[in-house]
Design a protein around this motif. Structure first.
Motif, mmCIF file in Angstrom:
data_model
loop_
_atom_site.group_PDB
_atom_site.id
_atom_site.type_symbol
_atom_site.label_atom_id
_atom_site.label_comp_id
_atom_site.label_asym_id
_atom_site.label_seq_id
_atom_site.Cartn_x
_atom_site.Cartn_y
_atom_site.Cartn_z
ATOM 1 N N VAL A 198 0.975 -1.383 -0.005
ATOM 2 C CA VAL A 198 -0.131 -0.040 -0.285
ATOM 3 C C VAL A 198 0.727 1.272 -0.050
ATOM 4 O O VAL A 198 1.589 1.349 0.759
ATOM 5 N N ASP A 199 0.712 2.165 -1.002
ATOM 6 C CA ASP A 199 1.423 3.259 -1.246
ATOM 7 C C ASP A 199 0.605 4.580 -1.680
ATOM 8 O O ASP A 199 -0.722 4.476 -1.803
ATOM 9 N N ALA A 204 -3.943 7.062 -4.169
ATOM 10 C CA ALA A 204 -4.545 7.839 -5.610
ATOM 11 C C ALA A 204 -5.449 7.076 -6.298
ATOM 12 O O ALA A 204 -6.677 7.561 -6.623
ATOM 13 N N GLU A 205 -5.345 5.616 -6.679
ATOM 14 C CA GLU A 205 -6.519 4.638 -7.346
ATOM 15 C C GLU A 205 -7.564 4.689 -6.356
ATOM 16 O O GLU A 205 -8.830 4.713 -7.014
ATOM 17 N N ALA A 206 -7.743 4.587 -5.109
ATOM 18 C CA ALA A 206 -8.864 4.596 -4.333
ATOM 19 C C ALA A 206 -9.812 5.770 -4.348
ATOM 20 O O ALA A 206 -10.790 5.765 -4.209
ATOM 21 N N ASP A 230 1.240 -3.224 6.864
ATOM 22 C CA ASP A 230 0.773 -1.791 7.521
ATOM 23 C C ASP A 230 -0.778 -1.879 7.309
ATOM 24 O O ASP A 230 -1.382 -1.371 6.601
ATOM 25 N N ALA A 231 -1.434 -2.346 8.410
ATOM 26 C CA ALA A 231 -3.032 -2.478 8.520
ATOM 27 C C ALA A 231 -3.605 -1.006 8.382
ATOM 28 O O ALA A 231 -4.613 -0.883 7.929
ATOM 29 N N GLU A 235 -6.483 -0.045 5.814
ATOM 30 C CA GLU A 235 -7.876 0.445 6.146
ATOM 31 C C GLU A 235 -8.219 1.891 5.716
ATOM 32 O O GLU A 235 -9.239 2.174 5.476
ATOM 33 N N ALA A 236 -7.177 2.644 5.651
ATOM 34 C CA ALA A 236 -7.388 4.089 5.050
ATOM 35 C C ALA A 236 -7.875 3.953 3.553
ATOM 36 O O ALA A 236 -8.352 5.080 3.186
ATOM 37 N N LEU A 237 -7.808 3.079 3.038
ATOM 38 C CA LEU A 237 -8.302 3.030 1.471
ATOM 39 C C LEU A 237 -9.610 3.004 1.223
ATOM 40 O O LEU A 237 -9.943 3.397 0.379
#
Length: 294
Positions: A198-199, A204-206, A230-231, A235-237
């Motif tokens: 996750v980066d 940006a895609e989310a 990095d959970a 989750e922030a996505l």
């Protein structure tokens, strides 16, 4: 009675008016069609005894207000939930994006991912369901189909050697998902991942998915072969996240998209309206007004 609801509560605004009419009728007392203003009380009583005057009294006024009150209550739409409420299949597609990176495919998290994906097929409630897999690259497994049972066998045979490459790039999965859902309004995307890779590109895609109206939910995996990811970033996505071993919150969102809750105009079908029965009872007090007089 705790489950009783009012489908049309605004009709309760008529209750104060009925109460005011009842008080006015009571204070007005017995009337004789205006004769009481020009005839002496004795003559008026004699005319009543002879049957020449049949003015309405308190009882007659209340006999008219009682059915009005029952009609008002009936129009409020008292209702109870229906056990046989119909379920409407949703139109928006559900897409499963399943992380098959080595940290998932080579560890016990794969079984959790398979179980979570299978539960989504059941919760879709008749909606088209599709699936994609990703590791270093994303691959379309099946476009959204109205027969999601065809995906069950594909989910069951997932293994550590399913993907041709390694790595973990959720951004590629989200980009492919946006392409697959471009012609499906009211769609849901469920990302099943341990959070590896996750980066900023994934974020940006989310955001692009959200801009297209796609609801992104996340089911987090634990126990991957590569250790904890990095959970928080994972989750922030999405707008909703839950553990893959306890996906009830996400499954509830998917199933609700296919029920009567999707359309407020149809939500009343989930209740049994008792209003017509109360309206029918309003005719009983009126029967006394139609009795024959000698």
């Amino acid at each position: 009675m705790s489950e009783l609801v009012l489908l049309r509560p605004w009709w309760l605004l008529a209750v104060p008016l009925l109460v005011a009419l009842a008080l006015w009728q009571w204070r007005r007392g017995t009337t004789a069609g205006g004769w009481e203003r020009v005839m002496p009380p004795g003559m008026l009583e004699a005319m009543r005894v002879l049957g020449h005057i049949r003015g309405g009294g308190r009882r007659q006024g209340l006999a008219l207000l009682a059915p009005a009150a029952l009609l008002c209550l009936g129009l409020c739409g008292p209702a109870v939930p229906r056990a046989d409420a119909p379920v409407l299949a949703g139109s928006g597609a559900v897409l499963i994006a399943l992380d098959m990176s080595p940290s998932v495919a080579e560890g016990p998290a794969l079984a959790d991912a398979q179980a979570a994906a299978a539960s989504i097929l059941t919760a879709a409630a008749g909606r088209p369901v599709g699936m994609l897999l990703y590791s270093g690259e994303a691959y379309e497994v099946a476009a959204p189909t109205a027969d999601p049972a065809t995906l069950e066998s594909q989910i069951a045979v997932l293994a550590r050697d399913t993907m041709p490459d390694g790595g973990s790039r959720p951004a590629s999965a989200l980009a492919l998902a946006r392409h697959m859902l471009r012609a499906s309004p009211d769609a849901d995307l469920v990302l099943i991942s341990d959070g590896g890779g996750v980066d900023g590109a994934a974020q940006a895609e989310a955001e692009r998915l959200a801009g297209d109206g796609v609801r992104l939910s996340v089911l987090t995996l634990t126990g991957g072969a590569g250790g904890s990811a990095d959970a928080a970033a994972l989750e922030a996505l999405g707008s909703l996240a839950a553990p893959a071993r306890a996906p009830d919150a996400v499954l509830r969102r998917l199933s609700q998209r296919g029920t009567l809750e999707r359309d407020p105009a149809l939500s009343t079908l989930a209740f049994r309206d008792l209003g017509p029965y109360l309206a029918a009872l309003a005719g009983l007090p009126l029967l006394g007004l139609f009795r024959r007089r000698a």
